[in-house]
Every structure is written in structure tokens, then in C-alpha cells.
Design a protein around this motif. Structure first.
Motif, mmCIF file in Angstrom:
data_model
loop_
_atom_site.group_PDB
_atom_site.id
_atom_site.type_symbol
_atom_site.label_atom_id
_atom_site.label_comp_id
_atom_site.label_asym_id
_atom_site.label_seq_id
_atom_site.Cartn_x
_atom_site.Cartn_y
_atom_site.Cartn_z
ATOM 1 N N PHE A 94 0.872 -1.190 0.000
ATOM 2 C CA PHE A 94 0.000 0.000 0.000
ATOM 3 C C PHE A 94 0.901 1.229 0.000
ATOM 4 C CE2 PHE A 94 -2.322 -3.375 2.282
ATOM 5 C CZ PHE A 94 -3.427 -3.496 1.447
ATOM 6 N N ARG A 95 1.067 1.843 -1.169
ATOM 7 C CA ARG A 95 2.083 2.896 -1.284
ATOM 8 C C ARG A 95 1.721 4.165 -0.528
ATOM 9 N NH1 ARG A 95 5.878 1.538 -6.120
ATOM 10 N NH2 ARG A 95 5.379 -0.660 -6.164
ATOM 11 N N GLU A 96 0.407 4.392 -0.277
ATOM 12 C CA GLU A 96 0.012 5.600 0.463
ATOM 13 C C GLU A 96 0.112 5.379 1.965
ATOM 14 O OE1 GLU A 96 -2.122 4.095 -1.697
ATOM 15 O OE2 GLU A 96 -1.493 5.291 -3.425
ATOM 16 N N LEU A 97 0.105 4.132 2.389
ATOM 17 C CA LEU A 97 0.208 3.858 3.830
ATOM 18 C C LEU A 97 1.667 3.901 4.264
ATOM 19 C CD1 LEU A 97 -2.299 0.907 4.476
ATOM 20 C CD2 LEU A 97 -2.694 3.366 4.610
ATOM 21 N N SER A 98 1.856 4.108 5.571
ATOM 22 C CA SER A 98 3.228 4.165 6.064
ATOM 23 C C SER A 98 3.858 2.774 6.049
ATOM 24 C CB SER A 98 3.252 4.719 7.485
ATOM 25 O OG SER A 98 2.763 3.754 8.386
ATOM 26 N N ILE A 99 5.165 2.762 6.184
ATOM 27 C CA ILE A 99 5.894 1.490 6.222
ATOM 28 C C ILE A 99 5.426 0.654 7.411
ATOM 29 C CG2 ILE A 99 8.222 0.590 6.707
ATOM 30 C CD1 ILE A 99 9.113 3.039 4.832
ATOM 31 N N LEU A 128 14.750 0.553 7.690
ATOM 32 C CA LEU A 128 13.310 0.830 7.830
ATOM 33 C C LEU A 128 12.989 1.558 9.142
ATOM 34 C CD1 LEU A 128 11.700 -2.498 6.506
ATOM 35 C CD2 LEU A 128 11.729 -0.278 5.344
ATOM 36 N N LYS A 129 13.861 1.359 10.152
ATOM 37 C CA LYS A 129 13.620 1.972 11.477
ATOM 38 C C LYS A 129 13.441 3.479 11.380
ATOM 39 C CE LYS A 129 16.405 -1.035 14.219
ATOM 40 N NZ LYS A 129 17.717 -1.211 14.798
ATOM 41 N N GLU A 130 14.259 4.111 10.553
ATOM 42 C CA GLU A 130 14.240 5.573 10.425
ATOM 43 C C GLU A 130 13.046 6.036 9.596
ATOM 44 O OE1 GLU A 130 16.825 6.769 12.075
ATOM 45 O OE2 GLU A 130 17.507 4.693 12.319
ATOM 46 N N MET A 131 12.374 5.099 8.943
ATOM 47 C CA MET A 131 11.379 5.504 7.942
ATOM 48 C C MET A 131 9.991 4.971 8.249
ATOM 49 S SD MET A 131 13.640 4.700 4.549
ATOM 50 C CE MET A 131 12.820 5.880 3.474
ATOM 51 N N ALA A 136 5.117 4.170 2.110
ATOM 52 C CA ALA A 136 5.923 3.153 1.417
ATOM 53 C C ALA A 136 6.306 3.630 0.015
ATOM 54 C CB ALA A 136 5.153 1.846 1.349
ATOM 55 N N GLY A 137 5.466 4.502 -0.568
ATOM 56 C CA GLY A 137 5.712 4.985 -1.928
ATOM 57 C C GLY A 137 7.002 5.763 -2.098
ATOM 58 N N LEU A 144 11.984 -1.070 -1.543
ATOM 59 C CA LEU A 144 10.632 -1.631 -1.620
ATOM 60 C C LEU A 144 10.690 -3.158 -1.619
ATOM 61 C CD1 LEU A 144 7.977 -0.114 -1.769
ATOM 62 C CD2 LEU A 144 8.091 -0.220 -4.251
ATOM 63 N N GLN A 145 11.692 -3.705 -2.328
ATOM 64 C CA GLN A 145 11.853 -5.165 -2.343
ATOM 65 C C GLN A 145 12.094 -5.672 -0.914
ATOM 66 O OE1 GLN A 145 11.494 -7.317 -5.070
ATOM 67 N NE2 GLN A 145 11.518 -8.791 -3.398
ATOM 68 N N MET A 146 12.914 -4.925 -0.162
ATOM 69 C CA MET A 146 13.190 -5.307 1.234
ATOM 70 C C MET A 146 11.887 -5.225 2.052
ATOM 71 S SD MET A 146 16.720 -5.376 1.464
ATOM 72 C CE MET A 146 18.162 -4.675 0.683
ATOM 73 N N LEU A 147 11.109 -4.157 1.831
ATOM 74 C CA LEU A 147 9.862 -4.011 2.590
ATOM 75 C C LEU A 147 8.917 -5.185 2.310
ATOM 76 C CD1 LEU A 147 7.832 -2.500 4.420
ATOM 77 C CD2 LEU A 147 7.037 -1.289 2.370
ATOM 78 N N VAL A 148 8.772 -5.560 1.035
ATOM 79 C CA VAL A 148 7.811 -6.641 0.758
ATOM 80 C C VAL A 148 8.310 -7.987 1.303
ATOM 81 C CG1 VAL A 148 6.559 -5.517 -1.124
ATOM 82 C CG2 VAL A 148 8.561 -6.891 -1.673
#
Ligand SMILES: Nc1ncnc2c1ncn2[C@@H]1O[C@H](COP(=O)(O)OP(=O)(O)OP(=O)(O)O)[C@@H](O)[C@H]1O
Ligand SMILES: [Mg+2]
Length: 237
Positions: A94-99, A128-131, A136-137, A144-148
Motif C-alpha cells: 500500500f504505497r500511500e500507507l506508512s511502512i 526501515l527503522k528511520e522511515m 511506502a511509496g 521496496l523489495q526489502m519491505l515486501v
């Protein structure tokens, strides 16, 4: 852990995408599933997690067993709860939602221990801690690959399957992604299947290699026997 037995799959009732595909994957393996464009890699991964019906696809014969019980015909949510996660190509989130919101949403499959898994994701992906509060966008392709992958970990998988994680990434970023995959396999004990066209680094990590071509498994070999030249010959055929 996973047994795919003589599976056939079609799209639109007519287009055959998998023909008599069989593979057997033991716990603790890191399997490279290789094949050229259109070979059937994505179809096989989607067949395992029960996603083909969403694309007018269907497993028409054979069986898929996970930990001894069939998952053929199961809804993806059921397969996910049983312990199989698929990180699809395309890096959907969900690119509009936060990480942080993306990670929490991914934990809805299995809430028990979600706080520990959140910490585990931050351990493997410290950037990701800082973000956490940013959408997510804003992430780059590699981030992004790491996030998924992190989102897949939130669903508490025993078997983690990644569909072309290197797609469109710089060589340095591909290296980082595979470093994490290797650690998740070695340290966190996950069984892993990675579908790729060809990534030399993957051949170094893999415990097993399967090659798919035109919907069939055309080779199963230890990585030591799989050279890039051999792969090219299969692909050119
Ligand atoms: N939704 C769909 N509807 C109809 N045919 C499809 C669909 N998805 C895939 N196919 C067909 O099934 C075959 C296998 O495709 P698949 O996407 O599984 O290959 P792949 O190995 O993942 O390729 P790539 O490396 O390009 O991702 C191809 O012939 C493709 O055209
Ligand atoms: Mg694919």
C-alpha cells in the motif's frame, strides 16, 4: 516440506502453463527455480499458494502437499496461515500507507508474536527503522523489495517464496537483497524458493536447482552442476 506431484495448470481453460511438474523440497533448503521468460515460474508459485483462480487459471491435475497435507484448491489466506508466503514480482504494497502500517497489515494473517516479528524485520532491514512513519511509496525499488520481504516475514512463514526479487535492481542492490535472503535462510531457518531467470549469486547460495522450460521441469541438479553455459543452452532451446 513441499511436494508438487505431477501438476498440470491451465489459464482460460485452454492455455497450458504447467505440464506434469514435480518437485520435492526438504526443510532448510534454498531452492533456485530458474527458467526463461514465460517458462512457468510465476504460474508454479501462484499454483502453490492458490492464486491461479484470480487469473482465470486452474490446477487441473496433480497435487501439492505442504507438510504432508494437500493445499491444492485452498484459498491463499488458508495457505498463508499454513506457513507459505509468496513475495510476488511487482513489489505490491500500500504505497500511500506508512511502512509501519504496511508491516502491521501483513501481520493480520497471524497476529500471535507479531511484535517479535516486527522487531525481526527491523533487525534484518535496519534502514526501515528511520522511515517507519513515511509512506511506502517513497522507497526506492531495492528498498521496496526489502519491505515486501519484511511484509512476508510478518505472516510468519516456514516457506518463503520470492518471485524475481532482482528485477530492475542495480547489481549492488541485488547483492544486498540476496545477502538478506541468505541470512533469513541460515539464521532464521526459513526454507526458501527463489524464482529468477539467471542470477550467479543465487547459484552460489542455492542447495538445489530446478530449471523450468515451457511449463516443464527440464532439470533438477545440485548447484555445482549448474553452470551459466548449461543454463544458456537450455534457455536457447
Ligand atoms: N494470467 C494469465 N492468463 C493467460 N496466460 C498466462 C497468464 N499468466 C501467464 N500466462 C502464460 O503462462 C505461461 C507461463 O507464464 P509465467 O508468467 O508463469 O512464466 P514465468 O516463468 O514467470 O516468466 P517471466 O520470467 O517472464 O516472469 C506463459 O506462456 C504465459 O503467457
Ligand atoms: Mg514470472
Amino acid at each position: 516440506m513441499l511436494a508438487v506431484n505431477d501438476v498440470f495448470a491451465v489459464y482460460d481453460g485452454a492455455i497450458t502453463a504447467l505440464e506434469q511438474v514435480s518437485l520435492s523440497i526438504g526443510p532448510g533448503s534454498l531452492v533456485a527455480l530458474l527458467g526463461p521468460n514465460g517458462a512457468g515460474k510465476t504460474t508454479l508459485l501462484k499454483a502453490i499458494v492458490g492464486m491461479l483462480p484470480f487469473e482465470r487459471g486452474e490446477v487441473t491435475a496433480g497435487d501439492i502437499l505442504f507438510e504432508g497435507a494437500s493445499v491444492r484448491g485452498c484459498h491463499p489466506a488458508v495457505v498463508s496461515r499454513r506457513g507459505i508466503a509468496l513475495v510476488q514480482d511487482g513489489r505490491q504494497c500500500f504505497r500511500e500507507l506508512s511502512i509501519a502500517e504496511n508491516l502491521r497489515a501483513a501481520s493480520l494473517v497471524s497476529r500471535q508474536g507479531a511484535a517479535d516479528r516486527f522487531e525481526m524485520v527491523l533487525h534484518y532491514f535496519p534502514f526501515l527503522k528511520e522511515m517507519l512513519d513515511r509512506p511506502a511509496g517513497v522507497l526506492s525499488g531495492g528498498q521496496l523489495q526489502m519491505l515486501v520481504i519484511g511484509m512476508a516475514i510478518m505472516s510468519k512463514p516456514k516457506l518463503l517464496m520470492l518471485d524475481e526479487p532482482s528485477l530492475g535492481l542495480s547489481p549492488v542492490m541485488v547483492q544486498s537483497v540476496f545477502d538478506v535472503v541468505e541470512r533469513l535462510h541460515r539464521e532464521a531457518g526459513l526454507t526458501v524458493i527463489v524464482a529468477e531467470q539467471t542470477v550467479p549469486r543465487l547459484l552460489k547460495l542455492a542447495t538445489d536447482v530446478y530449471v523450468v522450460s515451457r511449463g516443464r521441469i527440464v532439470m533438477h541438479a545440485p548447484p555445482s552442476e549448474m553452470t551459466e553455459e548449461r543454463l544458456q543452452r537450455i534457455y536457447l532451446n
